[in-house]
Design a protein around this motif. Structure first.
Motif, PDB file in Angstrom:
ATOM      1  N   LYS A  75      -9.873 -43.676  47.843  1.00 51.22           N
ATOM      2  CA  LYS A  75      -8.979 -42.851  48.663  1.00 51.22           C
ATOM      3  C   LYS A  75      -8.985 -41.402  48.193  1.00 51.22           C
ATOM      4  O   LYS A  75      -9.096 -40.472  49.001  1.00 51.22           O
ATOM      5  N   THR A  76      -8.885 -41.203  46.876  1.00 50.71           N
ATOM      6  CA  THR A  76      -8.879 -39.846  46.323  1.00 50.71           C
ATOM      7  C   THR A  76     -10.195 -39.135  46.615  1.00 50.71           C
ATOM      8  O   THR A  76     -10.206 -37.964  47.020  1.00 50.71           O
ATOM      9  N   ALA A  77     -11.301 -39.843  46.420  1.00 52.26           N
ATOM     10  CA  ALA A  77     -12.617 -39.242  46.676  1.00 52.26           C
ATOM     11  C   ALA A  77     -12.771 -38.877  48.146  1.00 52.26           C
ATOM     12  O   ALA A  77     -13.313 -37.821  48.483  1.00 52.26           O
ATOM     13  N   ARG A  78     -12.269 -39.743  49.029  1.00 52.11           N
ATOM     14  CA  ARG A  78     -12.364 -39.465  50.468  1.00 52.11           C
ATOM     15  C   ARG A  78     -11.525 -38.244  50.845  1.00 52.11           C
ATOM     16  O   ARG A  78     -11.981 -37.366  51.592  1.00 52.11           O
ATOM     17  N   GLU A  79     -10.312 -38.170  50.319  1.00 57.10           N
ATOM     18  CA  GLU A  79      -9.429 -37.042  50.637  1.00 57.10           C
ATOM     19  C   GLU A  79     -10.003 -35.729  50.108  1.00 57.10           C
ATOM     20  O   GLU A  79      -9.961 -34.702  50.801  1.00 57.10           O
ATOM     21  N   GLU A  80     -10.534 -35.755  48.887  1.00 59.92           N
ATOM     22  CA  GLU A  80     -11.110 -34.535  48.320  1.00 59.92           C
ATOM     23  C   GLU A  80     -12.363 -34.123  49.086  1.00 59.92           C
ATOM     24  O   GLU A  80     -12.596 -32.937  49.328  1.00 59.92           O
ATOM     25  N   ARG A  81     -13.164 -35.113  49.464  1.00 58.68           N
ATOM     26  CA  ARG A  81     -14.361 -34.804  50.255  1.00 58.68           C
ATOM     27  C   ARG A  81     -13.978 -34.188  51.596  1.00 58.68           C
ATOM     28  O   ARG A  81     -14.566 -33.185  52.026  1.00 58.68           O
ATOM     29  N   ASN A  82     -12.989 -34.765  52.261  1.00 58.89           N
ATOM     30  CA  ASN A  82     -12.552 -34.239  53.555  1.00 58.89           C
ATOM     31  C   ASN A  82     -11.961 -32.841  53.421  1.00 58.89           C
ATOM     32  O   ASN A  82     -12.141 -31.988  54.296  1.00 58.89           O
ATOM     33  N   SER A  83     -11.243 -32.615  52.322  1.00 61.20           N
ATOM     34  CA  SER A  83     -10.666 -31.292  52.084  1.00 61.20           C
ATOM     35  C   SER A  83     -11.769 -30.252  51.904  1.00 61.20           C
ATOM     36  O   SER A  83     -11.701 -29.146  52.459  1.00 61.20           O
ATOM     37  N   ILE A  84     -12.791 -30.617  51.134  1.00 56.29           N
ATOM     38  CA  ILE A  84     -13.914 -29.696  50.925  1.00 56.29           C
ATOM     39  C   ILE A  84     -14.652 -29.464  52.237  1.00 56.29           C
ATOM     40  O   ILE A  84     -15.055 -28.338  52.552  1.00 56.29           O
ATOM     41  N   ASN A  85     -14.818 -30.523  53.022  1.00 52.10           N
ATOM     42  CA  ASN A  85     -15.478 -30.380  54.327  1.00 52.10           C
ATOM     43  C   ASN A  85     -14.737 -29.379  55.206  1.00 52.10           C
ATOM     44  O   ASN A  85     -15.352 -28.571  55.914  1.00 52.10           O
ATOM     45  N   SER A  86     -13.410 -29.450  55.169  1.00 49.11           N
ATOM     46  CA  SER A  86     -12.598 -28.534  55.968  1.00 49.11           C
ATOM     47  C   SER A  86     -12.786 -27.093  55.495  1.00 49.11           C
ATOM     48  O   SER A  86     -12.925 -26.167  56.310  1.00 49.11           O
ATOM     49  N   LYS A  87     -12.809 -26.900  54.174  1.00 48.53           N
ATOM     50  CA  LYS A  87     -13.008 -25.555  53.628  1.00 48.53           C
ATOM     51  C   LYS A  87     -14.399 -25.028  53.981  1.00 48.53           C
ATOM     52  O   LYS A  87     -14.562 -23.846  54.306  1.00 48.53           O
ATOM     53  N   VAL A  88     -15.390 -25.901  53.891  1.00 47.40           N
ATOM     54  CA  VAL A  88     -16.758 -25.498  54.237  1.00 47.40           C
ATOM     55  C   VAL A  88     -16.830 -25.070  55.700  1.00 47.40           C
ATOM     56  O   VAL A  88     -17.453 -24.057  56.042  1.00 47.40           O
ATOM     57  N   ALA A  89     -16.174 -25.839  56.562  1.00 43.92           N
ATOM     58  CA  ALA A  89     -16.178 -25.511  57.994  1.00 43.92           C
ATOM     59  C   ALA A  89     -15.516 -24.157  58.245  1.00 43.92           C
ATOM     60  O   ALA A  89     -16.002 -23.347  59.052  1.00 43.92           O
ATOM     61  N   ASN A  90     -14.404 -23.894  57.550  1.00 48.21           N
ATOM     62  CA  ASN A  90     -13.710 -22.611  57.718  1.00 48.21           C
ATOM     63  C   ASN A  90     -14.567 -21.444  57.231  1.00 48.21           C
ATOM     64  O   ASN A  90     -14.632 -20.389  57.881  1.00 48.21           O
ATOM     65  N   LEU A  91     -15.211 -21.634  56.071  1.00 47.19           N
ATOM     66  CA  LEU A  91     -16.069 -20.576  55.533  1.00 47.19           C
ATOM     67  C   LEU A  91     -17.283 -20.340  56.430  1.00 47.19           C
ATOM     68  O   LEU A  91     -17.707 -19.194  56.626  1.00 47.19           O
ATOM     69  N   LYS A  92     -17.818 -21.408  56.963  1.00 44.07           N
ATOM     70  CA  LYS A  92     -18.962 -21.275  57.864  1.00 44.07           C
ATOM     71  C   LYS A  92     -18.568 -20.510  59.120  1.00 44.07           C
ATOM     72  O   LYS A  92     -19.309 -19.644  59.599  1.00 44.07           O
ATOM     73  N   ARG A  93     -17.382 -20.828  59.642  1.00 50.61           N
ATOM     74  CA  ARG A  93     -16.898 -20.124  60.829  1.00 50.61           C
ATOM     75  C   ARG A  93     -16.651 -18.647  60.513  1.00 50.61           C
ATOM     76  O   ARG A  93     -17.002 -17.761  61.305  1.00 50.61           O
TER      77      ARG A  93
END
Length: 282
Positions: free
Chosen positions: A54-72
């Motif tokens: 659960k922790t790994a999934r949440e951290e991965r999703n959080s990083i994915n969100s940050k990556v998407a924002n930075l890419k945008r």
């Protein structure tokens, strides 16, 4: 280990129902003794894997969100910078067609200002005046600089396109810097995300495996406990009459329950060919 003695249908029919029931009961008792320890190990494994997955999934999703924002952010900055550079080039071409670009602060004007300031500075250094005299020289220097800046501003305002072109280029460069910073930050996060994704996949596999084994063992334990109650009751009461119907039929030359089930299936297939085809495909 003793060799197994093969038994035919008659041998099996010769075994007393109570003996068979006791054999089944013994096997269920052994399973009921073995399963709890295995089940406890699987539950412990599951309890350990679930929060980690659960922790790994949440951290991965959080990083994915940050990556998407930075890419945008990077893409938006690059897009806007490209638009500004195109506008600056359009202005430059227009000015070239209209006779070129005039420098609002030419070198000769800068040299003239520098000479005047130097003269005032020399007078200030060689004069034996009071503080008021020194202040007057300094104010004159400030006045010269201010007049020069106003003159440059006036020349610039007479060429509004030049000002727009410079502002567009400066803003475009700043946007490219912003885009580069966003890209660099995104690259770092992408590397972190790969590690976090690998961690998630690892613990998710452990969690699924532990969960599947836990369920199977829970079902097996429940089944064994139900079977224990059933066969204990039968052995204690020595009541197997309803369980001997199939055996009596075979002993009297009739078909076994398996043979009857096979015949019923054939009959169903004949009456429903589509069902038969489905059975074959399965």
């Amino acid at each position: 280990m003793a060799a197994l003695i093969p038994m035919d249908a008659n041998d099996l029919l010769a075994v007393s129902p109570k003996l068979l029931a006791q054999a089944i009961l013994h096997r269920r008792e052994r399973l009921s003794e073995i399963i709890p320890d295995d089940l406890e190990e699987r539950k412990t494994e599951l309890l350990d894997a679930e929060p980690k997955a659960k922790t790994a999934r949440e951290e991965r999703n959080s990083i994915n969100s940050k990556v998407a924002n930075l890419k945008r952010e990077r893409n938006d900055a690059q897009k806007e910078a490209r638009t500004l550079f195109e506008r600056a080039n359009e202005i430059r071409e227009q000015l070239m067609k209209e006779g070129g670009i005039k420098n609002p602060d030419p070198k000769w004007a800068q040299e003239k200002l520098s000479q005047k300031l130097q003269n005032l500075e020399n007078q200030l250094e060689t004069s034996a005046g009071t503080h008021k005299t020194e202040e007057r020289f300094i104010n004159e220097m400030k006045s010269l600089i201010r007049e020069h800046e106003e003159w440059v501003e006036e020349r610039t305002s007479s060429q509004p396109l030049v000002k727009e072109m410079k502002e567009a280029r400066n803003k475009a460069r700043n946007l490219l810097d912003t885009a580069q910073k966003a890209h660099d930050a995104m690259v770092v996060l992408v590397q972190e995300n790969e590690e976090m994704h690998d961690s998630f996949v690892k613990w998710e596999e452990v969690r699924k495996r532990a969960r599947s084994r836990t369920r199977r063992l829970e079902n097996a334990l429940s089944s064994s406990q139900q079977a224990l109650e059933f066969w204990k009751d039968r052995v204690e009461k020595d009541d197997f009459s309803d369980l001997l119907i199939d055996a009596e039929r075979v002993r009297n030359g009739g078909q076994s329950s398996k043979a009857i089930a096979r015949e019923n299936k054939v009959a169903r297939n004949k009456s429903n060919p589509k069902s038969a085809k489905g059975d074959e495909e399965e």
